[in-house]
Structure formats: C-alpha cells, structure tokens
Write an enzyme that holds these catalytic residues in place. Structure first.
Site, PDB file in Angstrom:
ATOM      1  N   HIS A   1      -3.076   7.765   0.959  1.00  0.00           N
ATOM      2  CA  HIS A   1      -2.450   6.676   1.777  1.00  0.00           C
ATOM      3  C   HIS A   1      -4.231   6.066   1.959  1.00  0.00           C
ATOM      4  O   HIS A   1      -5.922   6.692   2.204  1.00  0.00           O
ATOM      5  CB  HIS A   1      -2.232   6.671   3.467  1.00  0.00           C
ATOM      6  CG  HIS A   1      -1.267   7.831   2.823  1.00  0.00           C
ATOM      7  ND1 HIS A   1      -0.299   7.267   2.411  1.00  0.00           N
ATOM      8  CD2 HIS A   1      -0.669   9.261   3.035  1.00  0.00           C
ATOM      9  CE1 HIS A   1       1.392   8.093   2.302  1.00  0.00           C
ATOM     10  NE2 HIS A   1       0.762   9.433   2.898  1.00  0.00           N
TER      11      HIS A   1
ATOM     12  N   CYS B   1      -3.039   1.853   0.050  1.00  0.00           N
ATOM     13  CA  CYS B   1      -2.473   1.049   0.252  1.00  0.00           C
ATOM     14  C   CYS B   1      -3.088   0.184   0.455  1.00  0.00           C
ATOM     15  O   CYS B   1      -4.407   0.908   0.746  1.00  0.00           O
ATOM     16  CB  CYS B   1      -1.401   1.083   1.070  1.00  0.00           C
ATOM     17  SG  CYS B   1      -0.096   1.042   0.704  1.00  0.00           S
TER      18      CYS B   1
END
Length: 434
Positions: free
Chosen positions: A248, A298
């Site tokens: 992430h 991301c």
C-alpha cells in the site's frame, strides 16, 4: 537519414544486434565520414559486441542521408552479406558500389577559399575527405545530419548517448519486498493478487541475470533493515541494483521523490528515504551505477475517471469489476500520517544521479490490482520486459508501459497513469539470453 531507412533499421534491430560484427566496420565508417573518431570510441566503450552493435545502429539513425547506403556498402565489403539481404528486402533499391580496387576512396583535393587565418585554423581542424556525389544538385545536409558538425569552440558535437556497463555476471542484486497481509491495527486491507506480481518480478529479474531476494510482509522497521543490509553489500563486482516494492502507498510531502510505502504494521517509509539507502554517499560501491526502483503502490487516494479523446487515441481495455486499489483508507489523509521517523526523513540525496524510480501511478492517485491476475502495472512491466529487453533501453520500455496501462479501465470508469523519475545519465540495456 531518410525516414524509411530508419524504419528498416528499427524493424531489423533484433537481427542486427544478434548478428552484426561492428568491429569490422569501424575503419570503413570512419573513412567514409559516417562517424567521427569520438563516436567510434564511444561505441567501442559501450560494452559487449551486442551492446556495440545496438549503439552503432542507434547512432546510424542520426547521421545524414547517405549513411544507410554507405552502411550497406560497408557490410558488403566485410562479407556480412546476410544482413545486406535482410536490410534490402522490401526497401527502395539502394545502389551498392562493388568493393574493388577501382573504388574511389581517396579524398578529392579542392582549393580552400580565401579566408582569415583564424578561420583557416578552424576549418582545417575538421577537414573530411570529399567524395564524388552522384547527384550534383543534392542539397547541403542539415546541421543535425552533418557527420562532423562543429560544436562549441570548434569541438565536434556528440550525437549519441553512452550505455551503462551491464555485462557483469551476475548483473547485480534485486530486492523484492512483497507486503500482502497487513496487521489488523494498521486498518489496511490485505493485498490479494500481490503474490502473482512477486512471482512475475522474481522470474523476470532472474532471467535478466540478477540475484533475486524476496522478503514478505515486512514492518516499516524491517523494510529499513532490509534496505540497510542491501546498501552494505559490496557491489563492486556488479553493474546494477534493483529494488521492487509491492505494498500500500500514500501521498506525502517530499523534497525529490514523491510518495510513501507502507509496512504491514501501518507505518510508512518515504520513497526518497528508500532511494537514499543506495545513493553514492550511503553505498559507495554503487557510485556511477544504475539504481532502479519499481513501486507498485498507490500515490494517494484519488481515483482518475479520465477524459474524452478522439477515437484514434482511445484503445480501451476494460478490466475486472473486482479490481482493488493500493491506497490508504479513505478516512486517512496524507496530513494525518505519522511522522515518527522524521529524523530519518531529513536525509536527502546530495545528487540523485544514476537513479530511476518507476511508479505504478501518478502521485496522488490510486493504483489498480486484480485479485487473481495481479496489478496492471506489474503485469504490463513484465510483459514489456519479456518482449523488448533484447532491443530497447529501459526508459523506452517504461514509456511503453505507460501507454499500455493508460488504456486500461477499471469498473468501466477508472483509469491509471504510471510514470517515472529518471536521473540516469546513460541508456540502460538489460542482459538477455537471446
């Protein structure tokens, strides 16, 4: 060089890189004015025979209109008839002079015009042999195609870019950090499909002759420890170093490289910190060598719905409706992220040379991942490396990745745009077995 001759070279680049023996061509290409001595020296220093062949073909495309027929002529003279046949197949006819003793290879002496002594000195420094021209009315080549176009202070301009040395065996170390299962307190979802990405990268970089090490489900502290261990290795015998981060990510404040990557404990490490471990100050044995970072994470929580383009530009590929993102939870923001490692964050690159950071998505936006097939970015990167590593440099391949991923569409709506920060000083060609 005429555009159709460039296309012929590009179309047959694999054959040329595989079969061309450039060492037999240097003297002829120099004598015929296609290359300068500086350019020949740069090609020779580019590495292996394949590297030299690749650089020669690339430089050839930047030369004048007569470069292609002279190249064919040199191939014919050195007995590389198979390549001549391949290059002439489907091309407009090019007249090749037979390699006989009657061939006029001596310069045609012409009187110099009356000019000042200073100009005489400038001109005689770069006198080239003058060969008979088939068409007397052929226009003068443009400055960009002149074989010995003078540069500042009378020095020849360098029209080519050098290649990084990439022939060590093994080529270097590749560290892959694959964070899949996140601790409940992190409030980050597990990254289903990331193992598919990891397997693809491990297989790909082993095929490119790297020593690959995979570490799974690391906390922030363990990520730092793994990077520190990598930086302490003696890389003197290697030519390159690669770090791939699958996790992430989020958008954070930065000085040079945007973004941050999460450990499974919910604590992040900034991208600029990640690169700092391998910079010239912290890892002297990698000074002057390419350091590559591939980030599947991301860059933030914003979703890109794209914009309308003409039908010629749009080649949509609709992806699965179950695709997931690698963004932080919507309830969090970059301003509320922990800054407990601020002391480490103050370290910065004195000079970010020889570093390339490739992002799966534009800073601030989410990155899409298929739970079964893996992420768009890694899937495409692996495919492009598999198909084009033998003939294209890394920057060109990453641009191809950008194009292909940008044509995907998640849930019929959302888009993704990868990108990279390129501080490499030379072209980078991976080792391939072909």
């Amino acid at each position: 060089m005429d555009e159709y001759h460039k296309k012929i070279l590009q179309k047959n680049r694999v054959n040329l890189v595989t079969s061309l023996d450039p060492s037999n061509l240097y003297d002829a290409l120099l004598a015929k004015g296609v290359f300068t001595q500086d350019m020949i020296d740069e090609i020779k220093s580019s590495g292996t025979r394949r590297d030299q062949a690749r650089q020669l073909v690339r430089d050839l495309e930047t030369r004048g209109r007569r470069a292609f027929p002279i190249f064919l002529e040199c191939l014919q003279e050195t007995g590389q008839h198979g390549l001549v046949e391949i290059l002439q197949n489907g091309a407009p006819p090019v007249r090749i002079q037979p390699a006989t003793p009657t061939q006029v290879d001596r310069p045609k002496l012409q009187p110099l015009p009356l000019i000042s002594p200073v100009d005489v000195d400038q001109q005689t420094k770069h006198i080239l042999p003058v060969y008979p021209v088939k068409k007397p009315n052929t226009p003068t080549p443009s400055p960009g195609t002149d074989p010995l176009r003078p540069g500042p202070q009378g020095r020849p301009c360098r029209d080519s870019i050098q290649n990084y040395k990439m022939d060590a065996s093994p080529c270097g170390h590749c560290l892959i950090i694959n964070n899949v299962e996140f601790e409940p307190d992190s409030k980050l979802n597990n990254r289903n499909g990331s193992n598919v990405d990891c397997e693809k990268l491990e297989r790909r970089f082993k095929a490119l002759n790297f020593i690959v090490e995979v570490k799974t489900n690391l906390k922030q502290r363990q990520i730092k420890q793994a990077l520190s261990t990598l930086s302490k290795i003696d890389h003197s015998q290697y030519d390159c170093c690669v770090v791939a981060m699958l996790s992430h990510g989020a958008e954070v404040n930065h000085n040079r490289f945007p973004g941050a990557v999460y450990g499974v404990d919910g604590q992040f490490i900034k991208v600029q910190q990640i690169t700092n471990y391998l910079n010239g100050q912290n890892c002297p044995s990698l000074q002057g060598k390419p350091k590559l970072f591939f980030l599947q994470a991301c860059g933030g929580g914003e979703k890109d719905i794209g914009f309308e383009v003409s039908p010629d530009e749009a080649q949509p590929s609709v992806r699965g409706f179950d695709d997931q993102t690698d963004a932080i939870p919507t309830s969090s923001s970059s301003d509320s992220l922990s800054a407990s490692d601020e002391v480490d964050a103050r370290a910065s690159l004195p000079t970010p040379s020889d570093i390339l950071v490739s992002y799966s998505t534009f800073p601030g936006f989410v990155s899409w991942r298929d739970p079964q097939a893996g992420s768009w970015y890694i899937e495409t990167l692996d495919s492009i490396l598999d198909e084009f590593s033998a003939t294209k440099d890394l920057a060109e391949m990453l641009t191809m990745v950008n194009l292909e991923v940008s044509q995907n569409c998640a849930k019929g709506v959302f888009k993704q745009m990868p990108g990279y920060f390129n501080f490499l000083r030379k072209l980078l060609y991976f080792q391939t077995s072909t």
